[in-house]
Design a protein around this motif. Sequence first.
Motif, PDB file in Angstrom:
ATOM      1  N   TRP A 122       0.816  -1.212   0.000  1.00 28.26           N
ATOM      2  CA  TRP A 122       0.000   0.000   0.000  1.00 28.26           C
ATOM      3  C   TRP A 122       0.851   1.265   0.000  1.00 28.26           C
ATOM      4  O   TRP A 122       0.402   2.303  -0.452  1.00 28.26           O
ATOM      5  CB  TRP A 122      -0.957  -0.006   1.195  1.00 28.26           C
ATOM      6  N   GLY A 123       2.051   1.160   0.501  1.00 30.77           N
ATOM      7  CA  GLY A 123       2.946   2.305   0.482  1.00 30.77           C
ATOM      8  C   GLY A 123       3.203   2.772  -0.942  1.00 30.77           C
ATOM      9  O   GLY A 123       3.329   3.972  -1.212  1.00 30.77           O
ATOM     10  N   PHE A 124       3.234   1.821  -1.855  1.00 31.15           N
ATOM     11  CA  PHE A 124       3.416   2.142  -3.270  1.00 31.15           C
ATOM     12  C   PHE A 124       2.173   2.832  -3.823  1.00 31.15           C
ATOM     13  O   PHE A 124       2.275   3.832  -4.556  1.00 31.15           O
ATOM     14  CB  PHE A 124       3.692   0.833  -4.022  1.00 31.15           C
ATOM     15  N   ILE A 125       1.014   2.323  -3.437  1.00 26.27           N
ATOM     16  CA  ILE A 125      -0.244   2.909  -3.926  1.00 26.27           C
ATOM     17  C   ILE A 125      -0.423   4.327  -3.402  1.00 26.27           C
ATOM     18  O   ILE A 125      -0.859   5.222  -4.122  1.00 26.27           O
ATOM     19  CB  ILE A 125      -1.431   2.020  -3.487  1.00 26.27           C
ATOM     20  N   LEU A 126      -0.063   4.534  -2.136  1.00 21.51           N
ATOM     21  CA  LEU A 126      -0.323   5.826  -1.494  1.00 21.51           C
ATOM     22  C   LEU A 126       0.857   6.794  -1.586  1.00 21.51           C
ATOM     23  O   LEU A 126       0.852   7.836  -0.934  1.00 21.51           O
ATOM     24  CB  LEU A 126      -0.698   5.607  -0.030  1.00 21.51           C
ATOM     25  N   ALA A 127       1.845   6.461  -2.403  1.00 20.72           N
ATOM     26  CA  ALA A 127       3.012   7.342  -2.541  1.00 20.72           C
ATOM     27  C   ALA A 127       2.565   8.775  -2.848  1.00 20.72           C
ATOM     28  O   ALA A 127       1.660   8.984  -3.656  1.00 20.72           O
ATOM     29  CB  ALA A 127       3.936   6.812  -3.632  1.00 20.72           C
ATOM     30  N   PRO A 128       3.185   9.762  -2.186  1.00 20.50           N
ATOM     31  CA  PRO A 128       2.677  11.132  -2.249  1.00 20.50           C
ATOM     32  C   PRO A 128       2.889  11.841  -3.588  1.00 20.50           C
ATOM     33  O   PRO A 128       2.183  12.786  -3.902  1.00 20.50           O
ATOM     34  CB  PRO A 128       3.460  11.833  -1.137  1.00 20.50           C
ATOM     35  N   MET A 129       3.861  11.393  -4.393  1.00 21.47           N
ATOM     36  CA  MET A 129       4.160  12.107  -5.637  1.00 21.47           C
ATOM     37  C   MET A 129       2.994  11.983  -6.621  1.00 21.47           C
ATOM     38  O   MET A 129       2.112  11.141  -6.464  1.00 21.47           O
ATOM     39  CB  MET A 129       5.418  11.549  -6.309  1.00 21.47           C
ATOM     40  N   GLY A 130       3.053  12.806  -7.656  1.00 21.73           N
ATOM     41  CA  GLY A 130       2.054  12.727  -8.713  1.00 21.73           C
ATOM     42  C   GLY A 130       2.074  11.349  -9.354  1.00 21.73           C
ATOM     43  O   GLY A 130       1.075  10.878  -9.897  1.00 21.73           O
ATOM     44  N   SER A 131       3.226  10.671  -9.287  1.00 20.72           N
ATOM     45  CA  SER A 131       3.345   9.359  -9.907  1.00 20.72           C
ATOM     46  C   SER A 131       2.785   8.256  -9.023  1.00 20.72           C
ATOM     47  O   SER A 131       2.667   7.122  -9.455  1.00 20.72           O
ATOM     48  CB  SER A 131       4.817   9.067 -10.212  1.00 20.72           C
ATOM     49  N   GLY A 132       2.442   8.575  -7.748  1.00 15.26           N
ATOM     50  CA  GLY A 132       1.842   7.572  -6.865  1.00 15.26           C
ATOM     51  C   GLY A 132       0.574   7.034  -7.503  1.00 15.26           C
ATOM     52  O   GLY A 132      -0.141   7.766  -8.180  1.00 15.26           O
ATOM     53  N   VAL A 133       0.314   5.755  -7.298  1.00 14.49           N
ATOM     54  CA  VAL A 133      -0.783   5.105  -8.016  1.00 14.49           C
ATOM     55  C   VAL A 133      -2.121   5.782  -7.729  1.00 14.49           C
ATOM     56  O   VAL A 133      -2.868   6.123  -8.644  1.00 14.49           O
ATOM     57  CB  VAL A 133      -0.862   3.620  -7.609  1.00 14.49           C
ATOM     58  N   PHE A 134      -2.407   6.006  -6.462  1.00  9.34           N
ATOM     59  CA  PHE A 134      -3.692   6.566  -6.094  1.00  9.34           C
ATOM     60  C   PHE A 134      -3.830   8.000  -6.611  1.00  9.34           C
ATOM     61  O   PHE A 134      -4.888   8.391  -7.108  1.00  9.34           O
ATOM     62  CB  PHE A 134      -3.847   6.514  -4.569  1.00  9.34           C
ATOM     63  N   ASN A 135      -2.731   8.744  -6.530  1.00 10.37           N
ATOM     64  CA  ASN A 135      -2.752  10.109  -7.043  1.00 10.37           C
ATOM     65  C   ASN A 135      -2.923  10.139  -8.559  1.00 10.37           C
ATOM     66  O   ASN A 135      -3.587  11.031  -9.096  1.00 10.37           O
ATOM     67  CB  ASN A 135      -1.480  10.852  -6.632  1.00 10.37           C
ATOM     68  N   THR A 136      -2.335   9.150  -9.253  1.00  3.69           N
ATOM     69  CA  THR A 136      -2.519   9.057 -10.701  1.00  3.69           C
ATOM     70  C   THR A 136      -3.987   8.823 -11.038  1.00  3.69           C
ATOM     71  O   THR A 136      -4.538   9.441 -11.955  1.00  3.69           O
ATOM     72  CB  THR A 136      -1.681   7.882 -11.270  1.00  3.69           C
ATOM     73  N   ILE A 137      -4.620   7.932 -10.261  1.00  5.25           N
ATOM     74  CA  ILE A 137      -6.039   7.638 -10.505  1.00  5.25           C
ATOM     75  C   ILE A 137      -6.888   8.887 -10.262  1.00  5.25           C
ATOM     76  O   ILE A 137      -7.756   9.229 -11.071  1.00  5.25           O
ATOM     77  CB  ILE A 137      -6.504   6.479  -9.589  1.00  5.25           C
ATOM     78  N   LEU A 138      -6.627   9.579  -9.160  1.00  8.47           N
ATOM     79  CA  LEU A 138      -7.404  10.784  -8.841  1.00  8.47           C
ATOM     80  C   LEU A 138      -7.245  11.849  -9.917  1.00  8.47           C
ATOM     81  O   LEU A 138      -8.200  12.524 -10.296  1.00  8.47           O
ATOM     82  CB  LEU A 138      -6.964  11.348  -7.488  1.00  8.47           C
ATOM     83  N   LYS A 139      -6.019  11.981 -10.401  1.00  7.44           N
ATOM     84  CA  LYS A 139      -5.730  12.957 -11.452  1.00  7.44           C
ATOM     85  C   LYS A 139      -6.521  12.602 -12.712  1.00  7.44           C
ATOM     86  O   LYS A 139      -7.160  13.453 -13.328  1.00  7.44           O
ATOM     87  CB  LYS A 139      -4.218  12.944 -11.737  1.00  7.44           C
ATOM     88  N   GLY A 140      -6.491  11.326 -13.078  1.00  8.22           N
ATOM     89  CA  GLY A 140      -7.152  10.879 -14.288  1.00  8.22           C
ATOM     90  C   GLY A 140      -8.668  11.001 -14.211  1.00  8.22           C
ATOM     91  O   GLY A 140      -9.319  11.424 -15.161  1.00  8.22           O
ATOM     92  N   LEU A 141      -9.239  10.632 -13.068  1.00  6.99           N
ATOM     93  CA  LEU A 141     -10.697  10.599 -12.952  1.00  6.99           C
ATOM     94  C   LEU A 141     -11.288  11.967 -12.618  1.00  6.99           C
ATOM     95  O   LEU A 141     -12.275  12.386 -13.194  1.00  6.99           O
ATOM     96  CB  LEU A 141     -11.118   9.582 -11.882  1.00  6.99           C
ATOM     97  N   PHE A 142     -10.685  12.642 -11.618  1.00  2.00           N
ATOM     98  CA  PHE A 142     -11.315  13.883 -11.137  1.00  2.00           C
ATOM     99  C   PHE A 142     -10.431  15.112 -11.305  1.00  2.00           C
ATOM    100  O   PHE A 142     -10.793  16.191 -10.883  1.00  2.00           O
ATOM    101  CB  PHE A 142     -11.661  13.734  -9.648  1.00  2.00           C
ATOM    102  N   ASN A 143      -9.250  14.915 -11.903  1.00  2.00           N
ATOM    103  CA  ASN A 143      -8.301  16.010 -12.075  1.00  2.00           C
ATOM    104  C   ASN A 143      -7.933  16.684 -10.738  1.00  2.00           C
ATOM    105  O   ASN A 143      -7.880  17.908 -10.625  1.00  2.00           O
ATOM    106  CB  ASN A 143      -8.851  17.037 -13.082  1.00  2.00           C
ATOM    107  N   ILE A 144      -7.739  15.857  -9.717  1.00  2.00           N
ATOM    108  CA  ILE A 144      -7.330  16.373  -8.406  1.00  2.00           C
ATOM    109  C   ILE A 144      -5.810  16.249  -8.300  1.00  2.00           C
ATOM    110  O   ILE A 144      -5.241  15.230  -8.702  1.00  2.00           O
ATOM    111  CB  ILE A 144      -7.983  15.555  -7.269  1.00  2.00           C
ATOM    112  N   GLY A 145      -5.167  17.271  -7.777  1.00  7.17           N
ATOM    113  CA  GLY A 145      -3.715  17.253  -7.646  1.00  7.17           C
ATOM    114  C   GLY A 145      -3.264  16.240  -6.612  1.00  7.17           C
ATOM    115  O   GLY A 145      -4.070  15.697  -5.856  1.00  7.17           O
TER     116      GLY A 145
END
Lengths: 294, 274
Positions: A122-145
């Motif tokens: 989960w540490g990989f999924i929740l990585a804080p950078m824009g490249s973190g998996v969860f952040n990538t998904i949020l960016k793609g779906l809702f355009n959230i930084g």
Amino acid sequence: MTKFVRQLQFLLFLLPILVIYSLFTIFPLVKAFFLSFTNFNGYSKVFDFVGMKNYVRIFADDAIISAISYTLFFTFAKALLVTVLAIPLAMILDQKFFTRNLHRAIFFFPSIPSGLLLAYIWGFILAPMGSGVFNTILKGLFNIGPQPWLADPLLAKLSTIVVATWAITGWHAVLYLAFLQSIPKDYYEAASIDGANRLQQIRFITLPLLAPAMTISIMLLITGGLKVFEIPFALTKGGPGFETYSITQVIMLRGISETQYGLASAMSVVFFLIVLAIAVFQVTVMQRREQSMQ
Amino acid sequence: MTKSNKRLWILDVLMLPAGIIAFFPFYLIIINTFKTMQDAAKKPLSLPSKWIFTNYVQVFEETSILRSFGNSLTITIFAVLLIVLIGAMGAYPVVFNMGRFSRFATIYLLAGFMIPFQATLIPLFQLMSDLHLIDKLYGLIILYMSGSVFVFFLMSGYMKTIPRELSEAAVIDGCSVWGIFWRIILPLLKPITITSVIFQTMWIWNDFLAPMLFLNSSSKSTLVLEIYKAKGEFTVNWPMFMTLTVITLVPIFLFFIFMQKHIVKGIAAGAVKG
């Protein structure tokens, strides 16, 4: 004579467990209690009794206060979330749909590997950078930084709870499933003849009969939650600051890393009393609830 | 299609996304083990742009994962065998010879049932170093033997269902106390033994706290400890770290596949008894 020899032989069977248990459980607990009144540092043979001083220091220590409040928050939030999710999940997994066995396996499997491993995944999924998996998904779906899932005090706390809930919900669903399957089918047939709809059946048959399962499940969640260590330690290292310090981690920090044995022992005693008080309270209250529901 | 069949088909559709979300973390680490570092960092979600298998080779070459696997196996097998044997042995006189002393023993063991390992951590650390049990595989095995108290309660609950006449008849036939236990009681305990073995195996195999505190040298690392140490080493090389994780998940997954029925039965049995 022979009776005496037999008794002696029986005694030999009890000997190993009594020795191990006395040496590795009772003796250390008694000693922790004793050390909590001293300023022992782990090395010097000379140490003084300092009375309640260590206990007073507990409440002036920010890391300890933070650890106690985080551990309690984690325990109750996780227990609540798992219970709310596991009961409906168990009811669904009790139905005969085609992919039932596959879904049982998928939800149950995360409870098998070590919590440390799961937290690292989960540490990989929740990585804080824009490249973190969860952040990538949020960016793609809702355009959230990008969000600092593990670095913001509140988000870090919630992240550890979500990961722990993901890991253990399937296990508790299986526990509820075992109780669901012991409910006689005629109860439901009788109820539907009387005109009860599905929701009423759940409300008046299923949930009351699951009360004993809830007592056990919540007891396991609470005692397990209070002992939490691996998931926050692997996800956040206890940070930011002391925000996700568990009681276990603070005992190790003050005791083993900083060799403040007296203070850490006082913390251990308080921890033991918290576990004992909450567990006894919870089981008493919920068993009374079981009786009132039946 | 009948009405009930249709409803079940809807459940399949409704549960699909939930199942995907629950499984997603595992999917993610598996696909990223076949990527280069750059590929994993740029597109963590998608399938590898080019499948590589070198991470797997590298893990076996650069880490001591096989040795750690051996250490974990040694500790788990010996500790679980001893725990189950000691727990069953303790339950035997308590159930079949309820004298004053065994009654005292039950109360004494029950009193400590709630004591968390963490509450005894500081003196335990001292005790282990006084007994020279730190950084020794057998030291950890001895420490884990305290798990026999849990097995004791599982076993004594189950033993009460064995008719006393069985052991009484054996006494008349001249069977010794040890013979009754070994030849009559122990074989009858098979179901609860399987449950005990599974729970203890999962606890010891997955434990991190005790190995972290009591094993220092890297030659004695358990598998979980190896993962912990590798996390520090491969901070930037996520694909490599995930490959290590996936490899360590393989034995756990096999254990899960073969034991699933028994694990589920064990949870049910433990819960109904508890």
